[in-house]
Design an enzyme around this catalytic site. Structure first.
Site, short mmCIF file in Angstrom:
data_model
loop_
_atom_site.label_atom_id
_atom_site.label_comp_id
_atom_site.label_asym_id
_atom_site.label_seq_id
_atom_site.Cartn_x
_atom_site.Cartn_y
_atom_site.Cartn_z
N LYS A 143 13.67 34.63 39.09
CA LYS A 143 12.46 34.19 39.80
C LYS A 143 12.76 33.65 41.19
O LYS A 143 11.84 33.15 41.86
CB LYS A 143 11.72 33.15 38.96
CG LYS A 143 11.22 33.68 37.62
CD LYS A 143 10.49 32.61 36.85
CE LYS A 143 10.07 33.11 35.47
NZ LYS A 143 11.22 33.32 34.58
N LYS A 187 5.34 28.40 35.15
CA LYS A 187 6.48 28.81 34.32
C LYS A 187 7.78 28.23 34.85
O LYS A 187 7.90 27.96 36.06
CB LYS A 187 6.58 30.34 34.26
CG LYS A 187 6.48 31.07 35.59
CD LYS A 187 6.30 32.57 35.34
CE LYS A 187 5.97 33.31 36.63
NZ LYS A 187 5.75 34.74 36.41
N ARG A 234 7.50 46.90 32.44
CA ARG A 234 8.94 46.73 32.61
C ARG A 234 9.50 48.07 33.14
O ARG A 234 9.38 49.10 32.49
CB ARG A 234 9.61 46.35 31.29
CG ARG A 234 11.13 46.50 31.24
CD ARG A 234 11.91 45.78 32.32
NE ARG A 234 11.65 44.36 32.39
CZ ARG A 234 12.36 43.44 31.72
NH1 ARG A 234 13.35 43.82 30.93
NH2 ARG A 234 12.07 42.16 31.86
N ARG A 254 3.90 46.79 28.65
CA ARG A 254 3.85 45.82 27.56
C ARG A 254 2.51 45.11 27.59
O ARG A 254 2.17 44.46 28.57
CB ARG A 254 5.00 44.82 27.70
CG ARG A 254 6.37 45.48 27.75
CD ARG A 254 7.46 44.50 28.14
NE ARG A 254 7.24 43.94 29.47
CZ ARG A 254 8.08 43.09 30.06
NH1 ARG A 254 9.15 42.67 29.44
NH2 ARG A 254 7.81 42.63 31.28
N ARG A 312 0.52 36.40 27.45
CA ARG A 312 1.89 36.83 27.74
C ARG A 312 2.13 38.17 27.06
O ARG A 312 1.75 38.36 25.91
CB ARG A 312 2.90 35.80 27.24
CG ARG A 312 2.76 34.43 27.89
CD ARG A 312 3.69 33.43 27.22
NE ARG A 312 3.37 33.24 25.81
CZ ARG A 312 4.12 32.55 24.96
NH1 ARG A 312 5.24 31.98 25.39
NH2 ARG A 312 3.76 32.42 23.69
N ASP A 357 9.61 43.49 36.61
CA ASP A 357 8.30 43.34 35.97
C ASP A 357 7.21 43.44 37.01
O ASP A 357 7.27 42.77 38.05
CB ASP A 357 8.22 42.00 35.25
CG ASP A 357 9.21 41.89 34.11
OD1 ASP A 357 9.65 42.93 33.60
OD2 ASP A 357 9.56 40.75 33.74
N GLU A 403 9.09 39.60 38.64
CA GLU A 403 10.46 39.20 38.33
C GLU A 403 11.42 40.36 38.57
O GLU A 403 11.05 41.53 38.47
CB GLU A 403 10.60 38.75 36.87
CG GLU A 403 9.93 37.44 36.54
CD GLU A 403 10.30 36.92 35.16
OE1 GLU A 403 11.31 37.38 34.58
OE2 GLU A 403 9.57 36.05 34.65
N ASN A 423 14.95 41.08 36.80
CA ASN A 423 15.83 40.60 35.73
C ASN A 423 17.21 41.21 35.85
O ASN A 423 17.37 42.43 35.72
CB ASN A 423 15.22 40.96 34.37
CG ASN A 423 13.87 40.29 34.16
OD1 ASN A 423 13.81 39.15 33.73
ND2 ASN A 423 12.80 40.99 34.50
#
Length: 328
Positions: free
Chosen positions: A131, A172, A222, A236, A244, A284, A293, A295
């Site tokens: 992040k 978050k 994703r 997702r 979420r 994401d 994000e 990752n």
């Protein structure tokens, strides 16, 4: 070319073999004839007593894997191995939290540079928390605020309302994962004070605040990039009663392609990821355009991507690793 691979990851008995990306990578490596070791990051040790340069070791066990529930791995005897001379590749795959223990491991693994290939590159992992690294690509992000003071968050919320946004926020942790501790704050801010208190007591670092994106109801995509190139994607969708969409908290997956905006995001990120040695990355995106994000620590999603798309993302990752190792 066969490689000796040390996999730094969580205990094998705890993984879900039906969807675990690390397990899929181990299966794919084994199918290519590569040999595997498994070790716990807590056994890393660095010794300078034998001369200049030092020696990085761990207690590792040779391992074989198979897709058989309840009997998915067989470990040999643990022994001390030298990560500079006994293996060719270290696959860094333990899950967050991205804490001082995680950061210390990247400092130690960085000392293997020029001797053993570490994937993802440990210095880049340390310098690109999910992040925070994403802020380098703010042109693709929703409005984002990182702070600790409730007064500052309320000012940010008011700016969003002034721009015509509904005023609902998402709060978050800056170094969280898997959708944990992600909260929605209604426009009236009724639970904001309690949430800020909780974040301040639980974490020393600031937290991230963004407008709630209603598009998340249609899914959080994703997208996996391998050595900077698009490799596949899944959408997702949140489960019943959830906002979420992470699979770890009950989200469901469906096949998808990329929008033109998502293609532009991948094109922008790709060269930087490749240059940093970030071979396996999951990004994401919400609403077909909002990057949230990047990752890099222990990305997931390749099993679902391959199931829906008939692809072999693990093979693409090993192709990239083998190519990098060949030019070391």
């Amino acid at each position: 070319m066969t490689l000796r691979i040390a996999v730094q990851m969580d205990p094998l008995e705890s993984i879900n073999i039906a969807g675990d990306s690390s397990f899929a990578l181990m299966l794919a490596a084994q199918a290519r004839g590569h040999s595997l070791f498994h070790y716990d990051v807590r056994t890393l040790a660095y010794d300078t007593s034998e001369g200049a340069g030092g020696r990085l070791t761990c207690w590792a066990a040779p391992v074989t894997v198979q897709r058989v529930e309840g009997a998915h791995y067989t470990l040999g005897e643990h022994r001390l191995i030298d990560l500079a001379t006994d293996v060719d590749v270290v696959l860094m795959r333990q899950d967050p939290p991205f804490d001082l223990g995680y950061i210390t491991a990247t400092h130690l693994l960085e000392r293997l540079a020029g001797q053993t290939l570490v994937v993802n590159d440990p210095a880049s992992v340390r310098n690109a928390p999910e992040k925070v690294f994403v802020l380098d690509f703010a042109q693709f992000m929703p409005p984002t605020f990182i702070a600790r003071r409730i007064e500052d968050v309320r000012l940010f919320q008011q700016r969003m309302v002034d721009r015509g946004m509904p005023g609902d926020l998402v709060v978050k942790p800056l170094h969280g994962n898997g959708g944990k501790a992600v909260f929605r704050v209604p426009a009236d801010g009724s639970n904001l004070g309690a949430l800020v208190e909780m974040f301040q007591n639980a974490w020393v670092e600031p937290f991230m605040v963004q407008p709630f994106l209603a598009d998340v109801a249609e899914g959080d995509k994703r997208i996996v990039l391998v050595d900077g190139e698009f490799a596949g994607a899944i959408n997702r969708k949140p489960g019943e009663g959830e906002f979420r969409s992470n699979l770890a908290v009950g989200g469901s997956a469906e096949a998808c392609g990329l929008t033109s905006a998502e293609e532009a995001i991948c094109a922008s990120l790709g060269p930087e990821l490749k240059a940093r040695g970030l071979v396996f990355v999951g990004i994401d995106v919400i609403g077909g355009k909002w990057l949230t994000e990047i990752n890099v620590t222990s990305p997931t999603g390749i099993v679902a991507i391959d199931r829906f798309n008939g692809t072999d993302t693990a093979a693409k990752i090993w192709d990239a690793i083998e190519a990098r190792h060949a030019v070391m």
